[in-house]
Design an enzyme around this catalytic site. Structure first.
Site, PDB file in Angstrom:
ATOM      1  N   GLU A 117      -1.213 -32.560  -4.484  1.00  0.00           N
ATOM      2  CA  GLU A 117      -1.156 -33.895  -3.866  1.00  0.00           C
ATOM      3  C   GLU A 117      -0.645 -33.805  -2.427  1.00  0.00           C
ATOM      4  OE1 GLU A 117       1.086 -35.625  -7.090  1.00  0.00           O
ATOM      5  OE2 GLU A 117      -0.663 -35.263  -8.352  1.00  0.00           O
ATOM      6  N   GLY A 123      -3.303 -34.747 -14.104  1.00  0.00           N
ATOM      7  CA  GLY A 123      -3.292 -36.185 -14.367  1.00  0.00           C
ATOM      8  C   GLY A 123      -4.598 -36.725 -14.914  1.00  0.00           C
ATOM      9  N   HIS A 157       2.141 -28.543  -3.599  1.00  0.00           N
ATOM     10  CA  HIS A 157       1.506 -29.253  -4.715  1.00  0.00           C
ATOM     11  C   HIS A 157       0.169 -29.816  -4.227  1.00  0.00           C
ATOM     12  CE1 HIS A 157       0.599 -32.319  -7.674  1.00  0.00           C
ATOM     13  NE2 HIS A 157       1.362 -31.638  -8.499  1.00  0.00           N
ATOM     14  N   SER A 204      -2.095 -31.540 -17.029  1.00  0.00           N
ATOM     15  CA  SER A 204      -2.198 -32.224 -18.325  1.00  0.00           C
ATOM     16  C   SER A 204      -1.614 -31.418 -19.491  1.00  0.00           C
ATOM     17  CB  SER A 204      -3.651 -32.623 -18.608  1.00  0.00           C
ATOM     18  OG  SER A 204      -4.106 -33.526 -17.610  1.00  0.00           O
ATOM     19  N   GLY A 223       3.622 -32.799 -15.290  1.00  0.00           N
ATOM     20  CA  GLY A 223       3.731 -34.074 -14.577  1.00  0.00           C
ATOM     21  C   GLY A 223       3.991 -35.200 -15.555  1.00  0.00           C
ATOM     22  N   GLY A 224       2.934 -35.930 -15.913  1.00  0.00           N
ATOM     23  CA  GLY A 224       3.050 -37.134 -16.740  1.00  0.00           C
ATOM     24  C   GLY A 224       3.940 -36.978 -17.962  1.00  0.00           C
ATOM     25  N   GLU A 261      -2.296 -24.681 -10.934  1.00  0.00           N
ATOM     26  CA  GLU A 261      -2.627 -26.028 -11.379  1.00  0.00           C
ATOM     27  C   GLU A 261      -4.041 -26.372 -10.916  1.00  0.00           C
ATOM     28  OE1 GLU A 261       1.129 -28.555 -11.950  1.00  0.00           O
ATOM     29  OE2 GLU A 261       0.758 -28.533  -9.803  1.00  0.00           O
ATOM     30  N   ASN A 276       7.720 -32.338 -13.112  1.00  0.00           N
ATOM     31  CA  ASN A 276       7.506 -32.925 -11.786  1.00  0.00           C
ATOM     32  C   ASN A 276       7.359 -34.432 -11.976  1.00  0.00           C
ATOM     33  OD1 ASN A 276       6.586 -33.761  -9.304  1.00  0.00           O
ATOM     34  ND2 ASN A 276       4.634 -32.668  -9.393  1.00  0.00           N
ATOM     35  N   TRP A 277       8.411 -35.152 -11.626  1.00  0.00           N
ATOM     36  CA  TRP A 277       8.409 -36.609 -11.864  1.00  0.00           C
ATOM     37  C   TRP A 277       7.540 -37.342 -10.841  1.00  0.00           C
ATOM     38  CZ3 TRP A 277      14.375 -37.797 -12.812  1.00  0.00           C
ATOM     39  CH2 TRP A 277      14.773 -37.119 -13.964  1.00  0.00           C
ATOM     40  N   LYS A 278       7.116 -36.672  -9.792  1.00  0.00           N
ATOM     41  CA  LYS A 278       6.334 -37.293  -8.716  1.00  0.00           C
ATOM     42  C   LYS A 278       7.053 -38.550  -8.208  1.00  0.00           C
ATOM     43  CE  LYS A 278       2.311 -35.100 -10.621  1.00  0.00           C
ATOM     44  NZ  LYS A 278       0.864 -35.035 -10.765  1.00  0.00           N
TER      45      LYS A 278
HETATM   46  P1  PGA Z   1       0.104 -33.619 -15.012  1.00  0.00           P
HETATM   47  O1  PGA Z   1       0.640 -33.153 -13.574  1.00  0.00           O
HETATM   48  O2  PGA Z   1       0.896 -32.843 -16.044  1.00  0.00           O
HETATM   49  O3  PGA Z   1       0.368 -35.089 -15.063  1.00  0.00           O
HETATM   50  O4  PGA Z   1      -1.328 -33.277 -15.081  1.00  0.00           O
HETATM   51  C1  PGA Z   1       0.944 -31.813 -13.319  1.00  0.00           C
HETATM   52  C2  PGA Z   1       1.411 -31.655 -11.891  1.00  0.00           C
HETATM   53  O5  PGA Z   1       0.876 -32.340 -11.008  1.00  0.00           O
HETATM   54  O6  PGA Z   1       2.316 -30.850 -11.604  1.00  0.00           O
END
Ligand code: PGA
Length: 254
Positions: free
Chosen positions: A101, A177, A99, A216, A237-238, A171, A9-11
């Site tokens: 967010e 993050g 998600h 993470s 994500g990251g 998640e 997930n590149w956000k």
């Molecule tokens: P993260 O994000 O790996 O940076 O914790 C995961 C996500 O939000 O899907």
């Protein structure tokens, strides 16, 4: 047997240039590891505006792609939104729904998320339903209460046909993050409970639905988390913004 899935997930990250470098890296990395794509499904969720660039680069690779969010309406006066039909124009095969967010920053409710899963699934896309508890909820022992509520809303509202290819991503919000991850035991416990919940609804669905862990995930912790019998890969994500990290997570799912 459920085929593992690792999705990045590149956000809201990337420029034409960094996206191009990331895509080149993925192409090159995977061309030397053809077997990996046979054993693990790999996907990326770029910002929608890069869909064409991603499609151009990944069309003849083992990597699939999708959008991070979708509108439930077909077309019309919905400024800023992207429809399922538009996603499919760019050969997207997946879409994230709910998600954390989107839930916390944009106020998406369980009902909104269920409608998105339904819309995406009905159109033949793979909906990736994201669920997870906040730190306060975990500390108050409400993890399964929250996760069950989020999953049940979808089981109750979305049509059975839309759930054929459903993927769930557990998640924990406190792990996204933050560098904190659920322990392999914590992840397996929640994944097993989600599968039990699915089984009460439909045993076949429980057996086939892939449940990913997210929060993470890194090359250094992926293998131990993915070892849980109910953990079918990860939503990253990251670390998905770094080709080597992402590929090492994909390898850990094999
Ligand atoms: P993260 O994000 O790996 O940076 O914790 C995961 C996500 O939000 O899907």
């Amino acid at each position: 047997m459920r085929k593992p899935l690792v999705a990045g997930n590149w956000k809201m990250n990337g420029t034409r240039e960094t996206v191009s470098a990331l895509l080149d890296g993925l192409q090159t990395g995977l061309s030397g590891e053809k077997e990996l794509g046979n054993k693990v499904d790999i996907a990326v969720f770029p910002p929608a505006i890069f869909a064409q660039q991603v499609a151009d680069a990944l069309t003849s690779t083992a990597v699939s792609w999708g959008l991070q969010n979708i509108c439930t309406e077909e077309k019309g006066a919905f400024t800023g939104e992207t429809s399922v039909v538009m996603a499919q124009e760019f050969s997207c095969t997946m879409v994230l729904a709910g998600h954390s967010e989107r839930r916390s920053l944009y106020g998406e409710t369980d009902a909104d998320v269920a409608a998105k899963v339904d819309r995406a699934g009905q159109a033949g896309l793979i909906p990736v339903l994201c669920v997870g508890e906040s730190l306060e909820e975990r500390e108050a022992n409400q993890t399964m209460e929250v996760v069950s509520r989020q999953v049940k809303a979808v089981l109750e509202q979305a049509s059975p046909a839309s759930l054929e290819k459903l993927v769930i991503a557990y998640e924990p919000v406190w792990a996204i993050g933050t560098g904190l991850t659920a322990t392999p035991e914590q992840a397996q416990e929640v994944h097993a409970s989600i599968r039990e919940l699915l089984a009460k609804h439909d045993a076949d669905m429980a057996a086939r639905t892939r449940i990913l862990y997210g929060g993470s995930v890194k090359g250094s912790n992926a293998a131990e988390i993915f070892a849980g019998p109910d953990v079918d890969g990860g939503l990253v994500g990251g670390a998905s913004l770094n080709v080597q990290d992402f590929l090492s997570i994909c390898r850990a799912a094999d």
